[in-house]
Design an enzyme around this catalytic site. Sequence first.
Site, PDB file in Angstrom:
ATOM      1  N   TYR A   1       0.796  -1.225   0.000  1.00 19.59           N
ATOM      2  CA  TYR A   1       0.000   0.000   0.000  1.00 19.59           C
ATOM      3  C   TYR A   1       0.831   1.279   0.000  1.00 19.59           C
ATOM      4  O   TYR A   1       0.274   2.373   0.059  1.00 19.59           O
ATOM      5  CB  TYR A   1      -0.941  -0.007   1.204  1.00 19.59           C
ATOM      6  CG  TYR A   1      -1.820  -1.226   1.254  1.00 19.59           C
ATOM      7  CD1 TYR A   1      -2.641  -1.550   0.173  1.00 19.59           C
ATOM      8  CD2 TYR A   1      -1.813  -2.060   2.361  1.00 19.59           C
ATOM      9  CE1 TYR A   1      -3.434  -2.679   0.200  1.00 19.59           C
ATOM     10  CE2 TYR A   1      -2.619  -3.189   2.400  1.00 19.59           C
ATOM     11  CZ  TYR A   1      -3.426  -3.498   1.319  1.00 19.59           C
ATOM     12  OH  TYR A   1      -4.213  -4.622   1.345  1.00 19.59           O
TER      13      TYR A   1
ATOM     14  N   SER B   1      -3.567  -7.322   8.032  1.00 24.86           N
ATOM     15  CA  SER B   1      -4.255  -7.630   6.787  1.00 24.86           C
ATOM     16  C   SER B   1      -3.293  -8.238   5.773  1.00 24.86           C
ATOM     17  O   SER B   1      -2.720  -9.293   6.019  1.00 24.86           O
ATOM     18  CB  SER B   1      -4.950  -6.377   6.262  1.00 24.86           C
ATOM     19  OG  SER B   1      -5.910  -6.696   5.283  1.00 24.86           O
ATOM     20  N   TYR B   2      -3.087  -7.576   4.614  1.00 21.69           N
ATOM     21  CA  TYR B   2      -2.150  -8.117   3.634  1.00 21.69           C
ATOM     22  C   TYR B   2      -0.782  -8.340   4.274  1.00 21.69           C
ATOM     23  O   TYR B   2      -0.142  -9.372   4.090  1.00 21.69           O
ATOM     24  CB  TYR B   2      -2.017  -7.162   2.440  1.00 21.69           C
ATOM     25  CG  TYR B   2      -1.290  -7.736   1.245  1.00 21.69           C
ATOM     26  CD1 TYR B   2       0.078  -8.002   1.282  1.00 21.69           C
ATOM     27  CD2 TYR B   2      -1.972  -8.000   0.064  1.00 21.69           C
ATOM     28  CE1 TYR B   2       0.748  -8.525   0.182  1.00 21.69           C
ATOM     29  CE2 TYR B   2      -1.315  -8.523  -1.053  1.00 21.69           C
ATOM     30  CZ  TYR B   2       0.048  -8.783  -0.982  1.00 21.69           C
ATOM     31  OH  TYR B   2       0.711  -9.308  -2.073  1.00 21.69           O
TER      32      TYR B   2
ATOM     33  N   TRP C   1     -11.071  -3.135  -3.667  1.00 25.84           N
ATOM     34  CA  TRP C   1      -9.657  -3.358  -3.349  1.00 25.84           C
ATOM     35  C   TRP C   1      -8.845  -3.507  -4.630  1.00 25.84           C
ATOM     36  O   TRP C   1      -7.785  -2.887  -4.777  1.00 25.84           O
ATOM     37  CB  TRP C   1      -9.512  -4.601  -2.470  1.00 25.84           C
ATOM     38  CG  TRP C   1      -8.110  -4.831  -1.968  1.00 25.84           C
ATOM     39  CD1 TRP C   1      -7.575  -4.367  -0.799  1.00 25.84           C
ATOM     40  CD2 TRP C   1      -7.065  -5.574  -2.612  1.00 25.84           C
ATOM     41  NE1 TRP C   1      -6.261  -4.771  -0.676  1.00 25.84           N
ATOM     42  CE2 TRP C   1      -5.917  -5.526  -1.785  1.00 25.84           C
ATOM     43  CE3 TRP C   1      -6.979  -6.278  -3.806  1.00 25.84           C
ATOM     44  CZ2 TRP C   1      -4.720  -6.154  -2.114  1.00 25.84           C
ATOM     45  CZ3 TRP C   1      -5.779  -6.909  -4.146  1.00 25.84           C
ATOM     46  CH2 TRP C   1      -4.670  -6.843  -3.304  1.00 25.84           C
TER      47      TRP C   1
ATOM     48  N   ASP D   1     -14.395  -7.769  12.266  1.00 27.66           N
ATOM     49  CA  ASP D   1     -13.416  -7.740  11.174  1.00 27.66           C
ATOM     50  C   ASP D   1     -13.773  -8.796  10.131  1.00 27.66           C
ATOM     51  O   ASP D   1     -14.237  -9.892  10.471  1.00 27.66           O
ATOM     52  CB  ASP D   1     -12.014  -8.007  11.729  1.00 27.66           C
ATOM     53  CG  ASP D   1     -10.978  -8.170  10.630  1.00 27.66           C
ATOM     54  OD1 ASP D   1     -11.023  -7.385   9.661  1.00 27.66           O
ATOM     55  OD2 ASP D   1     -10.143  -9.085  10.735  1.00 27.66           O
TER      56      ASP D   1
ATOM     57  N   HIS E   1     -12.339  -3.969  10.487  1.00 26.34           N
ATOM     58  CA  HIS E   1     -11.049  -4.044   9.808  1.00 26.34           C
ATOM     59  C   HIS E   1     -10.309  -2.705   9.816  1.00 26.34           C
ATOM     60  O   HIS E   1      -9.077  -2.689   9.743  1.00 26.34           O
ATOM     61  CB  HIS E   1     -11.242  -4.506   8.357  1.00 26.34           C
ATOM     62  CG  HIS E   1      -9.996  -5.002   7.702  1.00 26.34           C
ATOM     63  ND1 HIS E   1      -9.437  -6.224   8.002  1.00 26.34           N
ATOM     64  CD2 HIS E   1      -9.179  -4.447   6.763  1.00 26.34           C
ATOM     65  CE1 HIS E   1      -8.336  -6.406   7.283  1.00 26.34           C
ATOM     66  NE2 HIS E   1      -8.156  -5.339   6.520  1.00 26.34           N
TER      67      HIS E   1
END
Length: 566
Positions: A51, A122-123, A170, A264, A293
Site C-alpha cells: 500500500y 491484513s495483507y 480493493w 473484522d 477491519h
Amino acid sequence: MTAHGDGARSVDVTVAYNVPTRMRDGAVLRADVYRPAAGGPYPVLLARLPYGKSVPMTASMLDPLGLARDGFIVVIQDTRGRFASEGDWEPWTYEEADGYDTVRWAAALADSNGRVGMIGASYFGNTQWMAALAKPPELKAIAPQITWSDPDDGLFSRGGAIELGINLPWSLAQGVDTLMRRHGDDPTALGPALGALIEDLDQVTSFGYGELPAGRHPAFQRHGIREIGFERSRQDPDWSAACRVAGRQAEVELPSLNIGGWYDIFNQGTLDNYVESRAAGRPATLIMGPWTHANFTGQIGDVNFGAAASADLIGFRGRSIDLQSAWFRQWLTPDSAPSGPDLPPVLLFVMGANQWREEQQWPLARAVDTDLFLRADGGLAFDAPQADEGSDTYVYDPDDPVPTTGGALLMSSEFRSGPLDQAAVEERSDVLVYTTEPLTEDMEVTGRVRALVHAATDAPTTDWVVRLCDVAPEGISLNVVDGIVRANTTPGEFTEHAVDLWSTSYVFRAGHRLRVQITSSNFPRWDRNLNTGAPLDSGTGYRPAHQEIAHDAARPSRISIPIVRP
C-alpha cells in the site's frame, strides 16, 4: 534524515529511504529503514506491504518512529511490483520467497542483533505468515493482525459465495499504481487510463457491484489489472497456496501474537490461526477487540462500547503498538528486562458487558453449545418442535437482493461495518425473522455460532444466509454474526444446510431477545446467486427462486450458540 524524540522517548532516530535489497531472481525491492541514532545492536521489526511504505496510513498503524525510539530497527518494505519496488505486481504470488530473502537481508543490517520480528495487519499480516512458512533462520516472532487463515473463508469467498464487497474496490484501488507504472512514460495515455479507473472506483456501489459476470468481472478486463485472487484461484486452484495459512500453522515454529476484531472481515481467520498454533504447541497469544477491519476505536457501527475498548487503551493496558513492542522484546532481546504488562494467552473484549477479560484458552472449555430452534409464528426457542409446525416461504429475486447492512465486512465507503440497526432489512418480505421471548437473565455467547437449516428451493442452486441479532427492549435489532452457504440443490427437495456464522463474544442482556434472520442474499458483500446454475465466470441471466424453510419435528432448523454460564 534524523528525527528527534518526543520527550517521553528522547531518542534520536535516523531514517534511510528506499534502501534496496535484491531478491533471488534479481528484482530489487526497496524499504525505508528507521533506526536509533546511537549504535546497536538492536532487534529488527519488518513490515512488508503493497500500500505504499510512506503513506500516512502506514505510519499511523505501525508507528515506526516510536518503535525505533523503543530500541528497534524498523524496516518497512514495498512488496514486489508496488511503488518503489521492482517487479510485476501479482497479489500473494511472491510473498513467501520475497519474505524469506528480505528477513535474511534485514537481519544483516548494520547494528542489528541478528533477530527479526514481523509486524503488520491484513495483507501484511499474511506476508508474515508466508515468510514464517519459508523458515528464514533469523525470523524469531510474528504479530499478524486482522488477517485470514483460509482465503476461501473471508478473502476470496465465503461459504462458496464471492467476497465481492472487498474484491472489487480493493482490486480497483491497487490498479492505480499499476497504471501509473504502465503508462509512466506516456502522460497522454496515463491521464485517460487513470480517469477511467477512478470513475469505476467512484461508481463501485452505483454500478460496479451489479456488473455481471461476477466471477470474471468486466472491470478487471477493462483496465487490465490484477484482482484480489478469486478468479485466479478458480483457474489455478493450487495457486491459492500462495496466501493460505490454513493447515500449515504447525510448520511455523515461532511465537505469534494474533490480534483481531469481532466485526473484522477476517474474524475467524485470526481465531483459527491462534487455535492451530496452540494445538501445535507454539507459544501463541490472542487479542480480540470489538473492532472492524479499519476501526479500532470504541464506537463501532451504532454501538459505543466505551473508551476502554479502543486499541489506544485496551482496558488501560496501553496502546496496541506498545503492547506489541513489549511482546516483541521478550522474543527478540530475551535477556532484557520486561518492558510492559504480561499478556495472558487470550484477551477478549466481551461485548454487551463491554469488558476485557483474560482467558487461558480459546475456544472456552466452559462454553456449552446449545440449540435454539425455529418455531411457528416467528418463534425461536430452546425447546425443539414436537409436531408438524409447517414451514415458511419467501421469494428471493436476484434483481432485488437484500442490501448489506453492517457486519464483519470491508467494502466501499458507503457500507458501514459493525452492529447496525436491522429495521429496514427485517421489514422485507424476503427475510424471515424468528425471535425468542425476552431473557430473564443475562446470557453470554462466546465462541463459534453455527446454524442447520432445513430448506427447499425450486432453483438448481441458491444461497442461504443466516444472521444472529440482539433485540433491545425498545425493539432495535443489531446484528451480531452472520454467514452464507451456496448450495447446489435438487429443486423441491428439502436438504439440511450447515451455515458457519463465525465467532463472537457477546452478552445478551436481561430483557433483550435473540433473533435469527434467514434469507438468500447479502448484497453486495457477497455476490448474488443468480439461481440458474450458470458458471460464475459467464452467468449473466437470473431468475427468482421460491424458498421454503422447515421447522418441525422431522426437520428442526436451528442455530447453535456457545453459552457461557456465570
